[in-house]
Design an enzyme around this catalytic site. Sequence first.
Site, PDB file in Angstrom:
ATOM      1  N   HIS A 201      49.048 -84.735  12.760  1.00  0.00           N
ATOM      2  CA  HIS A 201      48.093 -85.486  13.579  1.00  0.00           C
ATOM      3  C   HIS A 201      47.635 -86.710  12.795  1.00  0.00           C
ATOM      4  O   HIS A 201      47.385 -86.625  11.598  1.00  0.00           O
ATOM      5  CB  HIS A 201      46.882 -84.604  13.926  1.00  0.00           C
ATOM      6  CG  HIS A 201      45.979 -85.208  14.948  1.00  0.00           C
ATOM      7  ND1 HIS A 201      45.021 -86.142  14.631  1.00  0.00           N
ATOM      8  CD2 HIS A 201      45.914 -85.049  16.298  1.00  0.00           C
ATOM      9  CE1 HIS A 201      44.394 -86.509  15.752  1.00  0.00           C
ATOM     10  NE2 HIS A 201      44.916 -85.859  16.776  1.00  0.00           N
TER      11      HIS A 201
ATOM     12  N   CYS B 285      48.936 -89.209  18.901  1.00  0.00           N
ATOM     13  CA  CYS B 285      47.596 -89.185  19.490  1.00  0.00           C
ATOM     14  C   CYS B 285      47.175 -90.633  19.761  1.00  0.00           C
ATOM     15  O   CYS B 285      46.867 -91.381  18.823  1.00  0.00           O
ATOM     16  CB  CYS B 285      46.610 -88.498  18.547  1.00  0.00           C
ATOM     17  SG  CYS B 285      44.908 -88.529  19.148  1.00  0.00           S
TER      18      CYS B 285
ATOM     19  N   HIS C  94      48.982 -86.298  22.378  1.00  0.00           N
ATOM     20  CA  HIS C  94      47.581 -86.321  22.798  1.00  0.00           C
ATOM     21  C   HIS C  94      47.368 -87.644  23.507  1.00  0.00           C
ATOM     22  O   HIS C  94      47.568 -88.701  22.902  1.00  0.00           O
ATOM     23  CB  HIS C  94      46.636 -86.311  21.586  1.00  0.00           C
ATOM     24  CG  HIS C  94      46.592 -85.018  20.853  1.00  0.00           C
ATOM     25  ND1 HIS C  94      45.798 -84.830  19.743  1.00  0.00           N
ATOM     26  CD2 HIS C  94      47.200 -83.833  21.087  1.00  0.00           C
ATOM     27  CE1 HIS C  94      45.941 -83.585  19.314  1.00  0.00           C
ATOM     28  NE2 HIS C  94      46.787 -82.970  20.101  1.00  0.00           N
TER      29      HIS C  94
ATOM     30  N   ASP D 189      43.338 -85.512  25.839  1.00  0.00           N
ATOM     31  CA  ASP D 189      42.570 -85.300  24.605  1.00  0.00           C
ATOM     32  C   ASP D 189      41.100 -85.295  24.969  1.00  0.00           C
ATOM     33  O   ASP D 189      40.739 -84.921  26.077  1.00  0.00           O
ATOM     34  CB  ASP D 189      42.956 -86.378  23.581  1.00  0.00           C
ATOM     35  CG  ASP D 189      42.836 -85.893  22.135  1.00  0.00           C
ATOM     36  OD1 ASP D 189      42.304 -84.808  21.913  1.00  0.00           O
ATOM     37  OD2 ASP D 189      43.275 -86.617  21.234  1.00  0.00           O
ATOM     38  N   HIS D 190      40.254 -85.687  24.074  1.00  0.00           N
ATOM     39  CA  HIS D 190      38.808 -85.643  24.340  1.00  0.00           C
ATOM     40  C   HIS D 190      38.477 -86.161  25.739  1.00  0.00           C
ATOM     41  O   HIS D 190      38.977 -87.197  26.156  1.00  0.00           O
ATOM     42  CB  HIS D 190      38.061 -86.513  23.335  1.00  0.00           C
ATOM     43  CG  HIS D 190      38.341 -86.131  21.927  1.00  0.00           C
ATOM     44  ND1 HIS D 190      37.939 -86.885  20.859  1.00  0.00           N
ATOM     45  CD2 HIS D 190      38.986 -85.060  21.413  1.00  0.00           C
ATOM     46  CE1 HIS D 190      38.332 -86.300  19.746  1.00  0.00           C
ATOM     47  NE2 HIS D 190      38.966 -85.190  20.057  1.00  0.00           N
TER      48      HIS D 190
ATOM     49  N   TYR E 211      35.405 -81.562  24.579  1.00  0.00           N
ATOM     50  CA  TYR E 211      36.257 -80.460  25.035  1.00  0.00           C
ATOM     51  C   TYR E 211      35.703 -79.679  26.215  1.00  0.00           C
ATOM     52  O   TYR E 211      35.842 -78.468  26.289  1.00  0.00           O
ATOM     53  CB  TYR E 211      36.612 -79.553  23.850  1.00  0.00           C
ATOM     54  CG  TYR E 211      37.625 -80.203  22.958  1.00  0.00           C
ATOM     55  CD1 TYR E 211      38.972 -80.239  23.322  1.00  0.00           C
ATOM     56  CD2 TYR E 211      37.254 -80.844  21.774  1.00  0.00           C
ATOM     57  CE1 TYR E 211      39.913 -80.865  22.536  1.00  0.00           C
ATOM     58  CE2 TYR E 211      38.193 -81.487  20.978  1.00  0.00           C
ATOM     59  CZ  TYR E 211      39.523 -81.487  21.362  1.00  0.00           C
ATOM     60  OH  TYR E 211      40.458 -82.115  20.590  1.00  0.00           O
TER      61      TYR E 211
HETATM   62  C1  CS2 Z   1      41.772 -83.437  17.448  1.00  0.00           C
HETATM   63  C2  CS2 Z   1      41.868 -83.235  15.945  1.00  0.00           C
HETATM   64  O1  CS2 Z   1      39.639 -83.132  18.286  1.00  0.00           O
HETATM   65  C3  CS2 Z   1      40.427 -83.932  17.780  1.00  0.00           C
HETATM   66  O2  CS2 Z   1      40.199 -85.104  17.530  1.00  0.00           O
HETATM   67  O3  CS2 Z   1      42.728 -84.287  17.962  1.00  0.00           O
HETATM   68  O4  CS2 Z   1      40.759 -82.531  15.513  1.00  0.00           O
HETATM   69  C4  CS2 Z   1      43.121 -82.496  15.625  1.00  0.00           C
HETATM   70  O5  CS2 Z   1      43.071 -81.238  16.233  1.00  0.00           O
HETATM   71  C5  CS2 Z   1      43.351 -82.256  14.164  1.00  0.00           C
HETATM   72  O6  CS2 Z   1      43.191 -83.418  13.436  1.00  0.00           O
HETATM   73  C6  CS2 Z   1      44.747 -81.713  13.970  1.00  0.00           C
HETATM   74  O7  CS2 Z   1      44.806 -81.047  12.772  1.00  0.00           O
HETATM   75 MN    MN Z   2      44.167 -86.100  18.930  1.00  0.00          MN
END
Ligand code: CS2
Ligand code: MN
Length: 361
Positions: A208, A246, A273, A318-319, A332
């Site tokens: 990531h 991501c 992501h 993602d978020h 989340y």
């Molecule tokens: C995720 C990261 O919540 C987030 O931003 O994309 O926490 C991701 O899970 C970690 O960096 C991966 O190890």
């Molecule tokens: Mn991410």
Amino acid sequence: MMKMTMRWFGTGFDSVKLWQIRQVPGVKGVITTLYDSVPGETWEVGKIKALKEEVAASGLTIEGIESVNIHDAIKIGSPDRDRYIENYIETLKRLGEQDIHMVCYNFMPVFDWTRTELARKRADGSTVLAYTQAAIDAVDPAEMFASIDKDSNGFCLPGWEPERMATVKELFEKYQDVDEEKLFANLKYFLEAIMPVCNKYDINMAIHPDDPAWSVFGLPRIITNKENLARMMKMVDDPHNGVTFCSGSYGTNPDNDLPDMIRSLKGRIHFAHVRNLKFNSRDDFEEAAHLSADGDFDMYEIVKALYDIGFDGPIRPDHGRMIWGEVAMPGYGLYDRALGATYINGLWEAIEKSSTRKDER
Ligand code: CS2
Ligand code: MN
């Protein structure tokens, strides 16, 4: 065809239930983890099996793990790292034996992602995670942790586990001699050690990116741009050494051309992501709805690039924003991520049909 998924932190940690995820159109699987595992420890077979059974019982599959976190000794390259690498290899073996073939991880020193606000209000009344460089420059890392913890709606945020953060000061000292070159070397050492088990069980490792994509609190960060990714792919040139693309993390740096980066990573993106950001200035951004028009990214071009390189791994919204009164772990909640999944599915369908039906028209 990509596989649409949602991240799920597990019963007892996530406000979102598997049956709810099951009802999001097109979502067939989850990306999950043993959320209470401690970095460096080997995952118990019984716990992996139980997790798998629980997910299967709800009509979903585990499409990958996010994350198996890396012990700081491995990132620092301290003499005890081999012990933690052995444990990591054993965990990968146990996951492979349970037919799990994608593992997301990150190589960020001390902190996982960093935001300075967890609930910035937007014009429509939704709240989002946000980042202002000025706030980082003004704060001590330990204080930063206290304020993040206070704003997290009672949920423990991924990567900000209180036990680890209690030792923030000592950790910083241990990273004193670790610069970017050393971090690259330590990543190489780790990857070379785990590639045999990845090859044996066909496990795709998906690093990531660092979020934001630059150094914070003076700590080195390397998974930030196209050039460094090319270096990483070459340094351990094995298809199992791949990335999590991501968009919201690479996109923190407006110099990163996201569709171009995706195209350069053909065959090495094992997980995607997808999310959007809205910039107020170069040093201040907030997370937006997934829709292109709500932020600064061209989501069509991002999804199109994934489609064009033949991406067929797990993808997830993602978020999300916090909307409709939901109380959940910041970023989340169920609602906005479900909207995001639906939007990405729509983009994908349109791109797929317009590319495959061209000849018929
Ligand atoms: C995720 C990261 O919540 C987030 O931003 O994309 O926490 C991701 O899970 C970690 O960096 C991966 O190890
Ligand atoms: Mn991410």
